[in-house]
Write a protein that holds these residues in place. Sequence first.
Motif, PDB file in Angstrom:
ATOM      1  N   LEU A 175       0.900  -1.358  -0.368  1.00  0.00           N
ATOM      2  CA  LEU A 175      -0.098  -0.358  -0.200  1.00  0.00           C
ATOM      3  C   LEU A 175       0.494   1.301  -0.361  1.00  0.00           C
ATOM      4  O   LEU A 175       1.560   0.829   0.676  1.00  0.00           O
ATOM      5  CB  LEU A 175      -1.078   0.562   1.263  1.00  0.00           C
ATOM      6  N   ASP A 204      -2.645   5.874   1.350  1.00  0.00           N
ATOM      7  CA  ASP A 204      -3.723   4.382   1.549  1.00  0.00           C
ATOM      8  C   ASP A 204      -3.481   3.186   2.640  1.00  0.00           C
ATOM      9  O   ASP A 204      -4.390   2.844   3.329  1.00  0.00           O
ATOM     10  CB  ASP A 204      -3.402   3.147  -0.076  1.00  0.00           C
ATOM     11  N   GLU A 254      -6.791   3.060   5.437  1.00  0.00           N
ATOM     12  CA  GLU A 254      -7.222   1.665   5.717  1.00  0.00           C
ATOM     13  C   GLU A 254      -7.515   1.953   7.091  1.00  0.00           C
ATOM     14  O   GLU A 254      -7.800   1.014   7.867  1.00  0.00           O
ATOM     15  CB  GLU A 254      -6.202   0.831   5.634  1.00  0.00           C
TER      16      GLU A 254
END
Length: 104
Positions: free
Chosen positions: A45, A49, A53
């Motif tokens: 990631l 990102d 998350e």
Amino acid sequence: MTESVRRTGDASPEQRLPEWDGDHARTDAVTGDVDGELGVDPAELADEDLIREMHSLHRTRLDTLRHATDSALANHLRRTAELETEYLARHPGREVDPSRLRGA
């Protein structure tokens, strides 16, 4: 106290969930699979990102703890640990806010 905790004594969620193994969820050694669920490897990631998350997991934490099934809670715990471990690996010298420190 919930019925599920009463039935199993005063066990923590980690103690009640068979797939939980202390700091890490038990996974299939070959595929990394937990209960048939696969997620994107946190190492793959991008930073934004990864943060997105983590925000999502932290936003849903209390609801998951209070109302989700044991397997959903186990997946939440596993994913949170994976993402936070990756974040700490990327930012070992993260800045600590002095106002967050407890007095000695």
